[in-house]
Design an enzyme around this catalytic site. Structure first.
Site, PDB file in Angstrom:
ATOM      1  N   THR A   1       0.930  -4.249   3.679  1.00 46.47           N
ATOM      2  CA  THR A   1      -0.419  -3.776   4.009  1.00 46.47           C
ATOM      3  C   THR A   1      -0.431  -2.248   3.995  1.00 46.47           C
ATOM      4  O   THR A   1       0.554  -1.621   4.364  1.00 46.47           O
ATOM      5  CB  THR A   1      -0.802  -4.298   5.411  1.00 46.47           C
TER       6      THR A   1
ATOM      7  N   SER B   1      -2.079   1.673   2.209  1.00 42.32           N
ATOM      8  CA  SER B   1      -2.479   2.332   0.968  1.00 42.32           C
ATOM      9  C   SER B   1      -1.377   2.308  -0.090  1.00 42.32           C
ATOM     10  O   SER B   1      -1.675   2.370  -1.294  1.00 42.32           O
ATOM     11  CB  SER B   1      -2.903   3.780   1.258  1.00 42.32           C
ATOM     12  N   THR B   2      -0.119   2.224   0.311  1.00 45.30           N
ATOM     13  CA  THR B   2       0.959   2.145  -0.675  1.00 45.30           C
ATOM     14  C   THR B   2       1.102   0.710  -1.180  1.00 45.30           C
ATOM     15  O   THR B   2       1.234   0.480  -2.391  1.00 45.30           O
ATOM     16  CB  THR B   2       2.299   2.639  -0.074  1.00 45.30           C
TER      17      THR B   2
ATOM     18  N   ASP C   1       6.744  -3.658   1.354  1.00 42.49           N
ATOM     19  CA  ASP C   1       5.732  -3.190   2.301  1.00 42.49           C
ATOM     20  C   ASP C   1       5.854  -1.674   2.453  1.00 42.49           C
ATOM     21  O   ASP C   1       6.886  -1.074   2.116  1.00 42.49           O
ATOM     22  CB  ASP C   1       5.955  -3.884   3.657  1.00 42.49           C
TER      23      ASP C   1
ATOM     24  N   ASP D   1       5.595   3.661   8.108  1.00 41.10           N
ATOM     25  CA  ASP D   1       4.995   4.892   8.644  1.00 41.10           C
ATOM     26  C   ASP D   1       6.012   6.014   8.789  1.00 41.10           C
ATOM     27  O   ASP D   1       5.712   7.171   8.508  1.00 41.10           O
ATOM     28  CB  ASP D   1       4.335   4.604   9.998  1.00 41.10           C
TER      29      ASP D   1
ATOM     30  N   LYS E   1       6.526   0.853  11.856  1.00 38.98           N
ATOM     31  CA  LYS E   1       5.388   0.365  11.090  1.00 38.98           C
ATOM     32  C   LYS E   1       4.267  -0.002  12.058  1.00 38.98           C
ATOM     33  O   LYS E   1       4.460  -0.043  13.249  1.00 38.98           O
ATOM     34  CB  LYS E   1       5.791  -0.875  10.269  1.00 38.98           C
ATOM     35  N   GLY E   2       3.106  -0.281  11.481  1.00 36.85           N
ATOM     36  CA  GLY E   2       1.985  -0.712  12.329  1.00 36.85           C
ATOM     37  C   GLY E   2       0.870   0.305  12.412  1.00 36.85           C
ATOM     38  O   GLY E   2      -0.086   0.113  13.162  1.00 36.85           O
TER      39      GLY E   2
ATOM     40  N   GLY F   1      -1.291   0.673  10.338  1.00 32.59           N
ATOM     41  CA  GLY F   1      -2.474  -0.081   9.916  1.00 32.59           C
ATOM     42  C   GLY F   1      -2.719  -1.307  10.780  1.00 32.59           C
ATOM     43  O   GLY F   1      -3.607  -2.108  10.482  1.00 32.59           O
TER      44      GLY F   1
ATOM     45  N   GLU G   1       3.446  -8.371   9.542  1.00 32.58           N
ATOM     46  CA  GLU G   1       4.437  -7.724   8.659  1.00 32.58           C
ATOM     47  C   GLU G   1       5.861  -8.098   9.072  1.00 32.58           C
ATOM     48  O   GLU G   1       6.725  -8.323   8.220  1.00 32.58           O
ATOM     49  CB  GLU G   1       4.262  -6.203   8.692  1.00 32.58           C
TER      50      GLU G   1
END
Ligand code: 5RP
Length: 243
Positions: free
Chosen positions: A40, A42-43, A96, A99, A109-110, A112, A118
């Site tokens: 999830t 933009s990448t 995936d 961050d 991560k997280g 988003g 994830e």
């Protein structure tokens, strides 16, 4: 490779190009017949875009498990075949975004808000790849706080327990509303600078996961096999030395 950590690629368009380069490069790791976890953000968007091209133009035969409603909708729009995670207990690969990640492959991560899904999908994969622009490679993780997913019922009790232990949790908002995850939970963006745990992230993770009401944290501690990072110097692939 460690000199890459802490060096930042420039803002704006270059960073978006870097995300595209990393996402497209990672799509090359996906082979015919694979079960694929798709991340999830933009990448990951560029990964899904490239997989869609390969499915539709090359006839690539894959089935994907998505980590968010956003990625599901995008994959569906590209006619990428999807499976529910409960119908795909073991994936060949999961790709995936991330961050922040340090040289020991400790990741957060997280950003988003998709950390729970994830982590479930990543843990079901035999091989994990993170895709990012170079700004995500840092010497020390935690600058933006650790996303912690909590059940809405009684979340203030979890907040109190975290504060007693020196954490500074901040309820994530979306405008005037409390932000809710795809699982209908809340996120506490949590600063951990002044806890007894220092940089012992494993101990911190154990404490957090043992706190009533906390469902998952954004720590992904050496869970990935490979980082594909892109920046002004092109694409760099960094293998996890611990795996
Ligand atoms: C979402 C995530 C993303 O992977 C992370 O926020 C990276 O996002 P982006 O690729 O947009 O920088 O963990 O929960």
């Amino acid at each position: 490779m460690s000199q890459l950590f802490g060096s930042k690629c420039k803002e704006g368009r270059l960073r978006m190009n870097a995300k595209q380069m990393a996402g497209y490069k990672a799509a090359e790791y996906v082979k015919d017949g694979m079960l694929v976890g798709i991340g999830t953000g933009s990448t990951a968007h560029f990964l899904i875009e490239r997989l869609g091209q390969r499915v539709n133009e090359e006839g690539l035969n894959i089935k994907c498990v998505s980590t968010s409603i956003e990625s599901t909708e995008f994959a569906e729009s590209l006619n990428i075949p999807l499976l529910d995670t409960n119908d795909a207990p073991e994936l060949d690969i999961c790709i995936d975004g991330v961050d922040e990640v340090d040289p020991a492959f400790n990741g957060i991560k997280g950003g988003g808000g998709a950390l729970f899904r994830e982590k479930v999908v990543a843990m079901s994969a035999k091989y994990n790849i993170w895709i990012c622009d170079d700004s995500k490679l840092v010497e020390k993780i935690g600058a933006f706080g650790l996303p912690v997913e909590v059940a809405p019922f009684g979340y203030k009790h979890a907040v109190r327990r975290l504060e007693e232990a020196g954490f500074v949790p901040k309820l994530r908002m979306k405008g005037e509303e409390i932000y809710t995850t795809n699982n209908h939970n809340y996120i506490l963006d949590t600063n951990y600078d002044n806890t007894k745990f220092g940089t012992d992230y494993q101990a911190m993770e154990r404490f957090l996961k043992g706190t009533l009401g906390i469902l998952e944290t954004g720590f992904f501690l050496s869970t990935t096999d490979l980082i594909i990072s892109a920046g002004s110097d092109g694409i760099t692939e960094i293998k996890n030395p611990n795996k």
